[in-house]
Design a protein around this motif. Structure first.
Motif, mmCIF file in Angstrom:
data_model
loop_
_atom_site.group_PDB
_atom_site.id
_atom_site.type_symbol
_atom_site.label_atom_id
_atom_site.label_comp_id
_atom_site.label_asym_id
_atom_site.label_seq_id
_atom_site.Cartn_x
_atom_site.Cartn_y
_atom_site.Cartn_z
ATOM 1 N N GLU A 99 2.307 -6.453 -0.501
ATOM 2 C CA GLU A 99 3.619 -7.089 -0.488
ATOM 3 C C GLU A 99 4.203 -7.089 -1.895
ATOM 4 O O GLU A 99 3.488 -7.259 -2.875
ATOM 5 N N GLU A 114 -3.568 -6.428 -2.484
ATOM 6 C CA GLU A 114 -4.377 -6.929 -1.364
ATOM 7 C C GLU A 114 -3.541 -7.088 -0.098
ATOM 8 O O GLU A 114 -3.955 -6.678 0.984
ATOM 9 N N THR A 115 -2.372 -7.689 -0.225
ATOM 10 C CA THR A 115 -1.513 -7.909 0.949
ATOM 11 C C THR A 115 -0.493 -6.795 1.129
ATOM 12 O O THR A 115 0.170 -6.737 2.152
ATOM 13 N N SER A 168 7.330 -6.226 2.615
ATOM 14 C CA SER A 168 6.171 -5.388 2.889
ATOM 15 C C SER A 168 6.320 -4.080 2.108
ATOM 16 O O SER A 168 7.307 -3.358 2.268
#
Length: 152
Positions: A95, A92-93, A55
């Motif tokens: 990550e 977007e994520t 993350s």
């Protein structure tokens, strides 16, 4: 003079790695395999890829890269069987994807876990410093996924 295959092999490895990343990002993690390229002596340049996702929020992207440069990057460069790595970030994520190439699974797994834990502690310390976070705080970039990509 290097053969055509030898000259383009690094490019082929990067393109194949990119294809693997795209497949992973679209949810094909269970069936993704990395085909190793044979060298002229019959060995393999890449036998396994360590695949990690962590993350990394937008505001921490620079700190993540700084912590990687100050911890994992120099340590990995000294490891037997380490061939290279790619760090990618998905906005977007939020990550980070790490693809770490090893000459063999045996070389990768032979690294003592205590050494890995020491480098991870250094990485986390550098990340907290870069983000001005308290040292008592947990890892600012927690692991989301770990796996490996193997030849078929």
């Amino acid at each position: 003079m290097p053969s055509l295959l030898q000259r383009f092999q690094p490019l082929m490895i990067r393109v194949t790695t990119l294809i693997c990343v795209v497949l992973v990002l679209v949810g094909q993690t269970a069936d993704v395999r990395f085909a190793a390229f044979a060298d002229p002596e019959g060995g393999y340049d890449v036998a396994v890829i360590e695949h990690l996702r962590i993350s990394v929020p937008s505001h921490g992207r620079k700190a993540w890269l700084e912590a990687e440069r100050g911890s994992w990057e120099p340590w990995l460069a000294q490891q037997t069987g380490f061939l290279g790595r790619d760090l990618l970030w998905d906005p977007e994520t939020e990550e980070g994807t790490l693809l770490i190439r090893w000459s063999s699974r045996q070389a990768w797994k032979a690294i003592p876990s205590g050494q890995v834990e020491e480098v991870q502690a250094r990485f986390e310390q550098l990340a907290r410093d870069a983000m001005a976070l308290p040292q008592a705080m947990d890892n600012p970039f927690p692991l989301v996924f770990e796996g490996e990509l193997l030849p078929p």
